[in-house]
Design a protein around this motif. Structure first.
Motif, PDB file in Angstrom:
ATOM      1  N   GLU A  18       1.993  -5.386   4.078  1.00 32.17           N
ATOM      2  CA  GLU A  18       2.708  -5.472   2.797  1.00 32.17           C
ATOM      3  C   GLU A  18       1.998  -4.641   1.721  1.00 32.17           C
ATOM      4  O   GLU A  18       2.627  -3.929   0.947  1.00 32.17           O
ATOM      5  CB  GLU A  18       2.822  -6.926   2.323  1.00 32.17           C
ATOM      6  N   ILE A  19       0.673  -4.754   1.689  1.00 32.53           N
ATOM      7  CA  ILE A  19      -0.121  -4.030   0.691  1.00 32.53           C
ATOM      8  C   ILE A  19      -0.021  -2.524   0.909  1.00 32.53           C
ATOM      9  O   ILE A  19       0.223  -1.759  -0.037  1.00 32.53           O
ATOM     10  CB  ILE A  19      -1.591  -4.515   0.747  1.00 32.53           C
ATOM     11  N   VAL A  20      -0.204  -2.089   2.144  1.00 32.33           N
ATOM     12  CA  VAL A  20      -0.137  -0.655   2.463  1.00 32.33           C
ATOM     13  C   VAL A  20       1.256  -0.108   2.157  1.00 32.33           C
ATOM     14  O   VAL A  20       1.388   0.970   1.563  1.00 32.33           O
ATOM     15  CB  VAL A  20      -0.524  -0.401   3.937  1.00 32.33           C
ATOM     16  N   SER A  21       2.291  -0.854   2.529  1.00 31.92           N
ATOM     17  CA  SER A  21       3.664  -0.399   2.277  1.00 31.92           C
ATOM     18  C   SER A  21       3.934  -0.211   0.798  1.00 31.92           C
ATOM     19  O   SER A  21       4.506   0.796   0.377  1.00 31.92           O
ATOM     20  CB  SER A  21       4.671  -1.393   2.863  1.00 31.92           C
ATOM     21  N   ARG A  22       3.512  -1.176  -0.025  1.00 25.80           N
ATOM     22  CA  ARG A  22       3.737  -1.058  -1.465  1.00 25.80           C
ATOM     23  C   ARG A  22       2.971   0.132  -2.038  1.00 25.80           C
ATOM     24  O   ARG A  22       3.505   0.890  -2.853  1.00 25.80           O
ATOM     25  CB  ARG A  22       3.319  -2.335  -2.172  1.00 25.80           C
ATOM     26  N   ALA A  23       1.717   0.294  -1.643  1.00 22.85           N
ATOM     27  CA  ALA A  23       0.921   1.420  -2.146  1.00 22.85           C
ATOM     28  C   ALA A  23       1.589   2.745  -1.788  1.00 22.85           C
ATOM     29  O   ALA A  23       1.688   3.646  -2.624  1.00 22.85           O
ATOM     30  CB  ALA A  23      -0.501   1.349  -1.591  1.00 22.85           C
TER      31      ALA A  23
END
Length: 159
Positions: free
Chosen positions: A97-102
């Motif tokens: 989720e974090i990588v996708s948002r970044a």
């Protein structure tokens, strides 16, 4: 085992504050306080940070956050999954989720600092394509810290 839901949430909820306190206790048992780089729930609620909470049957069982330093650099913060829930892919799902948002926001590189006694966390980060690097931002070089980075394919943020 029931379904785990991961979504953006405020860190200012009582159960999330308790999860963060639990994370802090775990880290302080493994690392000297001067090398623990905690964010408080209030700091996690600041505009530059987005928090994800993993819940099973409504109970907060894991968390992770994206802290933006500038338009090109962001950091993975406060990754934690309760011990009884580890080994089921929850940490990897939070990290995704974090990588996708970044990546959606056009961040060029994602970095993180973790402890020298967290091999399970290292595996999660390495499986997600992170590679070890040197200290960054205001972190000191230390034998207690391990640093990772992942270049992202920079895409312009949606208008």
């Amino acid at each position: 085992m029931s379904f785990v839901e991961i979504r953006e949430e405020s860190p200012l909820q009582d159960d999330v504050r308790a999860l963060i306190a639990e994370l802090n206790e775990v880290l302080l048992a493994l690392t000297p306080p001067e090398f623990c780089f905690h964010m408080t729930a209030d700091e996690m609620a600041e505009r530059a940070t987005t928090v994800w909470i993993a819940r099973r049957d409504g109970e907060a069982i894991g968390c992770g956050a994206l802290k933006r330093h500038d338009a090109h650099l962001a950091e993975v913060k406060r990754m934690y999954v309760r011990p009884a829930e580890q080994g089921h892919g929850i940490g990897g799902a939070l990290l995704n989720e974090i990588v996708s948002r970044a990546a959606q926001e056009g961040i060029a590189v994602l970095k993180l600092e973790t402890g020298d006694r967290h091999p399970a966390a290292w595996r999660v980060y390495e499986r997600a394509g992170f590679q070890r690097c040197g200290a960054f931002a205001d972190y000191p070089e230390s034998t207690y810290s391990v640093f990772y980075e992942k270049p992202l394919t920079a895409r312009p943020a949606a208008a």
